[in-house]
Motif scaffolding. Structure first.
Motif, PDB file in Angstrom:
ATOM      1  N   LEU A 217       0.830  -1.205   0.000  1.00 39.98           N
ATOM      2  CA  LEU A 217       0.000   0.000   0.000  1.00 39.98           C
ATOM      3  C   LEU A 217       0.863   1.254   0.000  1.00 39.98           C
ATOM      4  O   LEU A 217       0.637   2.183  -0.780  1.00 39.98           O
ATOM      5  CB  LEU A 217      -0.928  -0.009   1.223  1.00 39.98           C
ATOM      6  CG  LEU A 217      -1.809   1.235   1.408  1.00 39.98           C
ATOM      7  CD1 LEU A 217      -2.803   1.356   0.259  1.00 39.98           C
ATOM      8  CD2 LEU A 217      -2.550   1.165   2.739  1.00 39.98           C
ATOM      9  N   MET A 218       1.900   1.264   0.861  1.00 41.65           N
ATOM     10  CA  MET A 218       2.738   2.452   0.976  1.00 41.65           C
ATOM     11  C   MET A 218       3.826   2.494  -0.085  1.00 41.65           C
ATOM     12  O   MET A 218       4.614   3.456  -0.124  1.00 41.65           O
ATOM     13  CB  MET A 218       3.354   2.507   2.377  1.00 41.65           C
ATOM     14  CG  MET A 218       2.324   2.621   3.489  1.00 41.65           C
ATOM     15  SD  MET A 218       3.033   3.051   5.088  1.00 41.65           S
ATOM     16  CE  MET A 218       3.547   4.739   4.791  1.00 41.65           C
ATOM     17  N   ALA A 219       3.896   1.481  -0.938  1.00 44.07           N
ATOM     18  CA  ALA A 219       4.839   1.521  -2.057  1.00 44.07           C
ATOM     19  C   ALA A 219       4.355   2.454  -3.162  1.00 44.07           C
ATOM     20  O   ALA A 219       5.126   2.796  -4.077  1.00 44.07           O
ATOM     21  CB  ALA A 219       5.046   0.111  -2.621  1.00 44.07           C
ATOM     22  N   ASN A 220       3.108   2.864  -3.088  1.00 47.78           N
ATOM     23  CA  ASN A 220       2.566   3.793  -4.081  1.00 47.78           C
ATOM     24  C   ASN A 220       3.158   5.192  -3.886  1.00 47.78           C
ATOM     25  O   ASN A 220       3.545   5.570  -2.766  1.00 47.78           O
ATOM     26  CB  ASN A 220       1.043   3.856  -3.954  1.00 47.78           C
ATOM     27  CG  ASN A 220       0.380   2.561  -4.363  1.00 47.78           C
ATOM     28  OD1 ASN A 220       0.171   2.298  -5.539  1.00 47.78           O
ATOM     29  ND2 ASN A 220       0.041   1.726  -3.385  1.00 47.78           N
ATOM     30  N   PRO A 221       3.234   5.982  -4.928  1.00 44.58           N
ATOM     31  CA  PRO A 221       3.824   7.331  -4.833  1.00 44.58           C
ATOM     32  C   PRO A 221       2.872   8.323  -4.156  1.00 44.58           C
ATOM     33  O   PRO A 221       2.369   9.281  -4.771  1.00 44.58           O
ATOM     34  CB  PRO A 221       4.078   7.699  -6.302  1.00 44.58           C
ATOM     35  CG  PRO A 221       3.035   6.945  -7.058  1.00 44.58           C
ATOM     36  CD  PRO A 221       2.872   5.642  -6.323  1.00 44.58           C
ATOM     37  N   VAL A 222       2.635   8.065  -2.885  1.00 47.72           N
ATOM     38  CA  VAL A 222       1.734   8.913  -2.095  1.00 47.72           C
ATOM     39  C   VAL A 222       2.450   9.266  -0.790  1.00 47.72           C
ATOM     40  O   VAL A 222       3.116   8.415  -0.186  1.00 47.72           O
ATOM     41  CB  VAL A 222       0.397   8.199  -1.802  1.00 47.72           C
ATOM     42  CG1 VAL A 222      -0.508   9.071  -0.939  1.00 47.72           C
ATOM     43  CG2 VAL A 222      -0.304   7.839  -3.107  1.00 47.72           C
ATOM     44  N   ALA A 223       2.323  10.487  -0.342  1.00 46.32           N
ATOM     45  CA  ALA A 223       2.955  10.905   0.911  1.00 46.32           C
ATOM     46  C   ALA A 223       2.406  10.098   2.077  1.00 46.32           C
ATOM     47  O   ALA A 223       1.208   9.809   2.125  1.00 46.32           O
ATOM     48  CB  ALA A 223       2.713  12.391   1.133  1.00 46.32           C
ATOM     49  N   PRO A 224       3.255   9.714   3.038  1.00 45.85           N
ATOM     50  CA  PRO A 224       2.782   8.935   4.189  1.00 45.85           C
ATOM     51  C   PRO A 224       1.655   9.628   4.953  1.00 45.85           C
ATOM     52  O   PRO A 224       0.764   8.969   5.489  1.00 45.85           O
ATOM     53  CB  PRO A 224       4.038   8.781   5.053  1.00 45.85           C
ATOM     54  CG  PRO A 224       5.182   8.913   4.094  1.00 45.85           C
ATOM     55  CD  PRO A 224       4.710   9.888   3.056  1.00 45.85           C
ATOM     56  N   GLU A 225       1.703  10.963   5.018  1.00 46.62           N
ATOM     57  CA  GLU A 225       0.638  11.681   5.716  1.00 46.62           C
ATOM     58  C   GLU A 225      -0.716  11.478   5.042  1.00 46.62           C
ATOM     59  O   GLU A 225      -1.754  11.519   5.718  1.00 46.62           O
ATOM     60  CB  GLU A 225       0.967  13.182   5.767  1.00 46.62           C
ATOM     61  CG  GLU A 225       2.126  13.546   6.679  1.00 46.62           C
ATOM     62  CD  GLU A 225       3.470  13.378   5.991  1.00 46.62           C
ATOM     63  OE1 GLU A 225       4.490  13.660   6.627  1.00 46.62           O
ATOM     64  OE2 GLU A 225       3.472  12.984   4.796  1.00 46.62           O
TER      65      GLU A 225
END
Length: 386
Positions: A217-225
């Protein structure tokens, strides 16, 4: 579409598929409180009504020393029963609610105009015994007052001379003020929100790690926030849903259970008012739970941390439920503490000023915003996923 909205929709869809979790949230968080509260209230009302109306069986030790008194008690639905061998043991075993002991010199003291002594044995820790004791004491006090008035009349003295002052009790509470008996309602509402927030936070943080679905899920180019904001929004939405269901359950329960006998009122207008007051708590609890849950690696570990947090956060609620102290000034900024006070004020029918509307919400939003920012920082840690 903003990334956090995509995360929000994804997490909400995943959560809705987990029927066990949703049942736990909706049943335990939203419906258990109203069912438990209304059930206990209905049981208490029935027990009190039955105890007030029923004829009391009162064993009397030394009944032959006061036959007139016992006839007087009969008129108050207090039937004199045979004496028991061991009055103390009979009361402690709950064989009887109370035992009246009349000494041998009772009649002699009355004839001489001296105070006649009686002993009423009962267990003050039992609700049924307290009701019976109160009825017996009122009857005996009535008999004592009648004898005293008769003595004064026989001596040509007006009995009213003994009444030096008359105190009139004037109730200044507004309509619905008797709802102070529902002081446990804020506790049940708040614990319902916290229960829902705890379950969702454990599933969306530690649950993701345990299922190994957080890394892709967090491997996507999206800010952690953005991920944190989406998960936080799901938590807030579910907590608000639990709050609405809880308020609706209490409103429905107040229609099913005849609260008029207890002098209680839960108006439908209380629902939007309480919803506005408690909505900031949904954000506060969601942010705090998300922050604490981010430290856990498994769901069990998260539940341990969050359960301890629930107990700590409920302490102000329990203290306010017992103390019923007034909250004003800077104290209104303290979340949970001020919200308990304001809920009770709403139930009493009191009007709230602008500071009482704004300061508790401001305090909850500020603390919730701080923990949301801290949770976002945790999501940026390199070791957060692994």
């Amino acid at each position: 579409m903003r990334p956090w909205i995509v995360v929000f929709r994804k997490e909400l869809k995943d959560l809705s598929r987990d029927r066990r979790t949703m049942t736990n949230i909706l049943v335990l968080g939203a419906l258990l409180g109203p069912v438990l509260a209304m059930g206990l209230l209905m049981l208490t009302m029935k027990m009190v009504a039955d105890e007030v109306e029923k004829t009391i069986e009162l064993p009397v030790q030394g009944a032959e020393h006061a036959p007139v008194l016992l006839e007087y008690l009969e008129s108050f639905r207090i039937r004199v029963a045979d004496p028991v061998e061991d009055p103390v043991a009979a009361v402690r075993r709950q064989d009887v609610d109370a035992v009246l002991v009349i000494p041998e010199d009772f009649g002699e003291r009355l004839r001489e105009g001296r105070p006649a002594e009686l002993t009423l044995m009962s267990d003050h820790s039992r609700t049924r015994a307290r009701i019976a004791r109160s009825r017996i004491e009122n009857a005996i006090e009535g008999y004592s007052g009648a004898i005293g008035s008769l003595r004064l009349s026989l001596r040509g003295v007006d009995p009213a001379i003994t009444q030096v002052m008359t105190l009139h009790d004037r109730d200044l509470s507004r309509s619905g003020g008797e709802a102070a008996l529902l002081s446990f309602l804020p506790y049940l509402l708040i614990i319902g929100i916290m229960q829902a927030s705890m379950v969702v936070a454990a599933d969306l943080t530690a649950g993701e790690r345990e299922r190994q679905s957080l890394e892709p899920l967090m491997a996507n180019p999206v800010a952690p926030e953005q991920f944190m904001a989406g998960k936080l929004a799901v938590n807030v939405l579910v907590s608000l849903a639990v709050l609405v269901l809880s308020l609706g359950g209490f409103a429905l329960g107040s229609r099913v259970v005849d609260l008029g006998e207890a002098g209680l009122q839960f108006s439908l207008w209380s629902i939007p008012v309480l919803l506005v007051l408690l909505s900031p708590l949904a954000f506060l609890f969601a942010a705090v739970m998300s922050f604490v849950g981010a430290f856990a690696r498994t769901v069990k570990e998260a539940q341990t941390y969050l359960s301890l947090l629930v107990l700590a956060a409920l302490m102000p609620s329990m203290l306010q439920m017992v103390l019923q102290s007034r909250v004003q000034g800077v104290g209104l900024l303290l979340p949970v503490w001020s919200h308990n006070y304001l809920i009770n004020e709403v139930l009493r029918g009191e009007s709230l000023g602008l500071p009482e509307w704004l300061l508790p919400s401001l305090g909850a939003l500020l603390v919730g915003g701080l923990f949301a920012w801290l949770a976002g920082r945790l999501y940026r840690r390199p070791g957060f996923i692994f």
